[in-house]
Design a protein around this motif. Structure first.
Motif, PDB file in Angstrom:
ATOM      1  N   ALA A  76     -16.393   6.525  -2.539  1.00 43.87           N
ATOM      2  CA  ALA A  76     -16.330   5.908  -3.712  1.00 43.87           C
ATOM      3  C   ALA A  76     -14.925   6.644  -4.372  1.00 43.87           C
ATOM      4  O   ALA A  76     -14.328   5.628  -5.139  1.00 43.87           O
ATOM      5  CB  ALA A  76     -17.583   6.292  -4.789  1.00 43.87           C
ATOM      6  N   ALA A  77     -14.668   7.771  -4.166  1.00 43.74           N
ATOM      7  CA  ALA A  77     -13.397   8.283  -4.461  1.00 43.74           C
ATOM      8  C   ALA A  77     -12.307   7.631  -3.735  1.00 43.74           C
ATOM      9  O   ALA A  77     -11.184   7.476  -4.197  1.00 43.74           O
ATOM     10  CB  ALA A  77     -13.225   9.768  -4.303  1.00 43.74           C
ATOM     11  N   MET A  78     -12.378   7.269  -2.626  1.00 52.35           N
ATOM     12  CA  MET A  78     -11.308   6.907  -1.704  1.00 52.35           C
ATOM     13  C   MET A  78     -10.951   5.430  -2.344  1.00 52.35           C
ATOM     14  O   MET A  78      -9.900   5.168  -2.613  1.00 52.35           O
ATOM     15  CB  MET A  78     -11.731   6.534  -0.205  1.00 52.35           C
ATOM     16  CG  MET A  78     -10.726   6.090   0.630  1.00 52.35           C
ATOM     17  SD  MET A  78     -11.009   5.930   2.393  1.00 52.35           S
ATOM     18  CE  MET A  78     -12.285   4.334   2.262  1.00 52.35           C
ATOM     19  N   HIS A  79     -12.016   4.613  -2.748  1.00 54.45           N
ATOM     20  CA  HIS A  79     -11.663   3.350  -3.444  1.00 54.45           C
ATOM     21  C   HIS A  79     -11.064   3.383  -4.675  1.00 54.45           C
ATOM     22  O   HIS A  79     -10.135   2.580  -4.995  1.00 54.45           O
ATOM     23  CB  HIS A  79     -13.373   2.376  -3.406  1.00 54.45           C
ATOM     24  CG  HIS A  79     -13.430   2.086  -2.122  1.00 54.45           C
ATOM     25  ND1 HIS A  79     -12.711   1.341  -1.112  1.00 54.45           N
ATOM     26  CD2 HIS A  79     -14.522   2.253  -1.555  1.00 54.45           C
ATOM     27  CE1 HIS A  79     -13.380   0.976  -0.097  1.00 54.45           C
ATOM     28  NE2 HIS A  79     -14.712   1.463  -0.347  1.00 54.45           N
ATOM     29  N   PHE A 115       1.261   6.242   4.069  1.00 54.13           N
ATOM     30  CA  PHE A 115       0.465   7.508   3.475  1.00 54.13           C
ATOM     31  C   PHE A 115      -0.960   6.905   3.536  1.00 54.13           C
ATOM     32  O   PHE A 115      -1.133   5.798   3.378  1.00 54.13           O
ATOM     33  CB  PHE A 115       0.900   8.261   2.371  1.00 54.13           C
ATOM     34  CG  PHE A 115       0.618   7.579   1.169  1.00 54.13           C
ATOM     35  CD1 PHE A 115      -0.733   7.481   0.375  1.00 54.13           C
ATOM     36  CD2 PHE A 115       1.612   6.726   0.642  1.00 54.13           C
ATOM     37  CE1 PHE A 115      -0.865   7.044  -0.713  1.00 54.13           C
ATOM     38  CE2 PHE A 115       1.276   6.010  -0.607  1.00 54.13           C
ATOM     39  CZ  PHE A 115       0.118   6.381  -1.336  1.00 54.13           C
ATOM     40  N   CYS A 116      -1.922   7.922   4.034  1.00 55.80           N
ATOM     41  CA  CYS A 116      -3.230   7.586   3.876  1.00 55.80           C
ATOM     42  C   CYS A 116      -4.099   8.209   2.962  1.00 55.80           C
ATOM     43  O   CYS A 116      -3.900   9.644   2.431  1.00 55.80           O
ATOM     44  CB  CYS A 116      -3.855   7.911   5.382  1.00 55.80           C
ATOM     45  SG  CYS A 116      -2.952   7.170   6.547  1.00 55.80           S
ATOM     46  N   VAL A 117      -5.163   7.444   2.439  1.00 54.76           N
ATOM     47  CA  VAL A 117      -6.258   8.192   1.295  1.00 54.76           C
ATOM     48  C   VAL A 117      -7.440   8.233   2.418  1.00 54.76           C
ATOM     49  O   VAL A 117      -7.852   7.011   3.021  1.00 54.76           O
ATOM     50  CB  VAL A 117      -6.579   7.373   0.401  1.00 54.76           C
ATOM     51  CG1 VAL A 117      -7.502   8.074  -0.536  1.00 54.76           C
ATOM     52  CG2 VAL A 117      -5.268   7.160  -0.573  1.00 54.76           C
ATOM     53  N   VAL A 118      -8.066   9.432   2.829  1.00 55.91           N
ATOM     54  CA  VAL A 118      -8.776   9.772   3.757  1.00 55.91           C
ATOM     55  C   VAL A 118     -10.198  10.225   3.193  1.00 55.91           C
ATOM     56  O   VAL A 118     -10.251  11.268   2.340  1.00 55.91           O
ATOM     57  CB  VAL A 118      -8.152  10.932   4.853  1.00 55.91           C
ATOM     58  CG1 VAL A 118      -9.471  11.190   5.880  1.00 55.91           C
ATOM     59  CG2 VAL A 118      -7.061  10.591   5.325  1.00 55.91           C
TER      60      VAL A 118
END
Length: 125
Positions: A76-79, A115-118
């Protein structure tokens, strides 16, 4: 002994990059660049790695060998963070190397740096 002093991002528009990364990470501008060569952003609370924004006209790589991973606790935090970063000027990258069950999203900052959100809470299926 060596330590990592900062992560340096090449950007074409330094003021735009400063605005994006300050909003994205909650960083503030450091009083002076390290050696005067870059604009330095640092965490407000003093913990974490500084980011140096250095003017560069070289186009970003489509598949960079080095990139930032921004960590979140769960899916949920990633989205939510992905949507927030896109609202700040990031763009979603049509990444051709996602695994079958990805725990990350690939984005590009306004200068095209990948960059990535992991999702650190990801449980592989």
């Amino acid at each position: 002994m060596l330590t990592v002093g900062a992560i340096v991002l090449g950007v074409a528009d330094v003021p735009r990059a400063v605005r994006f990364w300050q909003e994205a990470l909650g960083y503030r501008t450091h009083g002076t660049g390290f050696g005067g060569a870059a604009t330095i952003l640092v965490p407000v609370d003093g913990t974490g790695t500084p980011i140096a924004l250095q003017r560069n006209e070289t186009p970003p790589q489509d598949h960079p060998r080095i990139h930032l991973d921004l960590h979140v606790a769960d899916l949920a935090a990633m989205h939510a963070e992905t949507d927030r970063l896109v609202s700040l000027g990031a763009s979603r990258v049509d990444w051709d190397s996602y695994p079958a069950d990805p725990d990350f999203v690939v984005l590009a900052d306004p200068d095209g740096n990948r960059f990535c959100v992991v999702d650190l809470g990801h449980v592989p299926i």
